[in-house]
Design a protein around this motif. Structure first.
Motif, PDB file in Angstrom:
ATOM      1  N   GLU A 207      12.153  -0.297  -0.482  1.00  0.00           N
ATOM      2  CA  GLU A 207      11.070   0.000  -1.435  1.00  0.00           C
ATOM      3  C   GLU A 207      10.245  -1.260  -1.722  1.00  0.00           C
ATOM      4  O   GLU A 207       9.011  -1.200  -1.782  1.00  0.00           O
ATOM      5  N   MET A 208      10.909  -2.404  -1.889  1.00  0.00           N
ATOM      6  CA  MET A 208      10.167  -3.653  -2.111  1.00  0.00           C
ATOM      7  C   MET A 208       9.313  -4.000  -0.891  1.00  0.00           C
ATOM      8  O   MET A 208       8.164  -4.421  -1.041  1.00  0.00           O
ATOM      9  N   LEU A 209       9.859  -3.816   0.301  1.00  0.00           N
ATOM     10  CA  LEU A 209       9.070  -4.072   1.512  1.00  0.00           C
ATOM     11  C   LEU A 209       7.896  -3.101   1.598  1.00  0.00           C
ATOM     12  O   LEU A 209       6.785  -3.502   1.971  1.00  0.00           O
ATOM     13  N   ASN A 210       8.131  -1.841   1.258  1.00  0.00           N
ATOM     14  CA  ASN A 210       7.037  -0.860   1.240  1.00  0.00           C
ATOM     15  C   ASN A 210       5.929  -1.305   0.295  1.00  0.00           C
ATOM     16  O   ASN A 210       4.741  -1.153   0.600  1.00  0.00           O
ATOM     17  N   ASN A 211       6.312  -1.842  -0.861  1.00  0.00           N
ATOM     18  CA  ASN A 211       5.311  -2.334  -1.819  1.00  0.00           C
ATOM     19  C   ASN A 211       4.514  -3.505  -1.266  1.00  0.00           C
ATOM     20  O   ASN A 211       3.385  -3.742  -1.700  1.00  0.00           O
TER      21      ASN A 211
END
Length: 150
Positions: free
Chosen positions: A23-27
């Protein structure tokens, strides 16, 4: 010719850890793939260099304590394989809950580039990507995040 999608490989036996990092990478607008143990990570890296692979692994975020093959063993095998195949060395960063100095030394001895403790946050993750795989960052998005302290 197939254009490969650059990705980060997340290696962790904890599904919630994978979900949070993904999720952090997606952000950060960065694509990722994941494996739940070191053996699968070795296989994924070997597969990624084949012409038919849709992915190009640009960075590995490797947990240390995993079943089947731990992060240190996986890194040793990856580094041996990269040398034997004359492949580029993919940056591998330990992302672990372990705090021992012996663990940290083992990580660097096997060829990992960095060692960070869990929990990681988006600032630490952005720093890792910027340092080891800057081509994955969208410079405009990264600049906005930096400016607003995200």
């Amino acid at each position: 010719m197939l254009v490969k999608e650059p990705v980060v490989l997340i290696v962790d036996d904890g599904p919630s850890n994978i979900m949070v990092i993904r999720e952090m990478l997606n952000n950060l607008h960065i694509k990722s793939i994941s494996c739940i143990d070191g053996r699968k990570a070795v296989d994924a890296i070997k597969a990624s260099v084949r012409a038919s692979s849709p992915h190009s692994i640009e960075l590995v975020l490797m947990d240390l304590n995993m079943p089947i093959m731990n992060g240190v063993e996986a890194t040793e095998e990856i580094r041996r394989w990269e040398k034997s195949e004359r492949c580029r060395e993919i940056p591998i960063v330990a992302v672990t809950g372990q705090e021992g100095e012996g663990d940290k030394a083992a990580c660097f001895r096997t060829g990992m580039q960095e060692y960070v403790k869990k929990p990681v946050n988006v600032k630490i993750l952005r720093w890792i990507v910027r340092r080891f795989a800057p081509n994955l960052l969208n410079s405009d998005h990264d600049l906005v995040c930096y400016y607003f302290g995200l």
